[in-house]
Write a protein that holds these residues in place. Structure first.
Motif, PDB file in Angstrom:
ATOM      1  N   HIS A 221       0.828  -1.199   0.000  1.00 62.01           N
ATOM      2  CA  HIS A 221       0.000   0.000   0.000  1.00 62.01           C
ATOM      3  C   HIS A 221       0.864   1.251   0.000  1.00 62.01           C
ATOM      4  O   HIS A 221       2.060   1.212   0.278  1.00 62.01           O
ATOM      5  N   GLU A 238      -3.758   9.357   4.340  1.00 61.74           N
ATOM      6  CA  GLU A 238      -4.687   8.530   3.564  1.00 61.74           C
ATOM      7  C   GLU A 238      -3.920   7.328   3.029  1.00 61.74           C
ATOM      8  O   GLU A 238      -2.935   7.471   2.308  1.00 61.74           O
ATOM      9  N   ARG A 239      -4.368   6.126   3.383  1.00 60.45           N
ATOM     10  CA  ARG A 239      -3.731   4.898   2.929  1.00 60.45           C
ATOM     11  C   ARG A 239      -4.561   4.281   1.814  1.00 60.45           C
ATOM     12  O   ARG A 239      -5.783   4.238   1.894  1.00 60.45           O
ATOM     13  N   PHE A 240      -3.876   3.783   0.781  1.00 58.96           N
ATOM     14  CA  PHE A 240      -4.598   3.191  -0.329  1.00 58.96           C
ATOM     15  C   PHE A 240      -3.796   2.041  -0.921  1.00 58.96           C
ATOM     16  O   PHE A 240      -2.560   2.003  -0.821  1.00 58.96           O
TER      17      PHE A 240
END
Length: 270
Positions: A221, A238-240
């Motif tokens: 990620h 913000e983690r994606f």
């Protein structure tokens, strides 16, 4: 700024330090700064390598590297001084990578010392800021220890413990991987690279050996949104999902393959 750093270093460090050992290698973070962190590698009894994965002033990713020297603190303990934090830019991800595009710049300096096996203190001066704050261990390196050996059960070690360390493709000098086996069944991998516009980009994930003895990371990620230094707020992180990565590693050579869910990165040989 130098005076401010001196006050931070003299007024906010642990009351009692301890000798640096190979067991201090691993992943470290500050509790109130979740979303950034440090990877510390002990290269020898008196030298270390540091990765700092963080953010820039606009919410983009930033990573810095530094070579450190273990020095006595004069009170029976030791610290690691990193006189040159280096930041890079300019290269492109994947097949477009050209090592001649990598621009290296001196960003500042840093220091880390430890009050225990799992507690420490990090301070820096970089990009016009100076801070100092406590840090704690996120993960160890398999087979390493910093406790006194008397009465302590030895840690489990697997043959692939020797894969722990920094890896890179000589043709891609200017980017690389930090591979740290924390247990016999789990490794933490951080990839320090760039995006298609020459901006720094890092991705992180945990992996395991598959049936073919390849180290496979299926949950790679990335992050964005936080700001560097005093403006850092963990709520901005913000983690994606980024994609997958797998390695075939031997003692001092190997190969890597990646596949990203983000079209700008695509898939191929890492």
């Amino acid at each position: 700024m130098a005076g401010l750093l001196l006050m931070l270093l003299s007024g906010a460090v642990p009351a009692a330090g301890m000798p640096i050992t190979s067991g201090h290698a691993g992943h470290w973070f500050a509790v109130d700064r979740s979303g950034e962190g440090w990877v510390l590698e002990m290269r020898s009894a008196d030298s270390a390598w540091l990765y700092w994965f963080t953010y820039d002033e606009t919410g983009g990713q930033r990573w810095m590297t530094a070579t450190g020297q273990v020095v006595d603190d004069g009170e029976g303990g030791q610290r690691i001084d990193f006189p040159q934090l280096v930041v890079t830019r300019g290269a492109r991800f994947g097949a477009d990578f050209d090592p001649d595009d990598v621009v290296r710049e001196l960003a500042g300096s840093a220091r880390i010392e430890f009050s225990g096996c799992d507690q420490g203190h990090f301070s820096y001066e970089a990009f016009g800021q100076a801070q100092a704050f406590p840090v704690q261990r996120l993960a160890r390196v398999m087979g390493s220890r910093c406790e006194t050996p008397h009465g302590v059960t030895g840690r489990e070690v697997a043959d692939h413990a020797g894969q722990t360390g920094s890896w890179y493709d000589p043709a891609h000098n200017g980017e690389g991987f930090a591979v740290h086996w924390s247990t016999p069944t789990q490794a933490i991998v951080t990839w320090y690279s760039y995006d298609s516009e020459g901006r720094q980009h890092w991705v992180l994930g945990t992996g395991r050996l598959d049936a073919e003895e390849r180290l496979r990371i299926d949950d790679l990620h990335s992050t964005r949104g936080a700001r560097f230094g005093a403006a850092f707020d963990p709520d901005d992180v913000e983690r994606f999902a980024w994609g997958t990565l797998d390695f075939g590693l031997r003692c001092d050579a190997g190969d890597a393959r990646c596949a990203s869910v983000i079209p700008a990165f695509g898939e191929g040989v890492a």
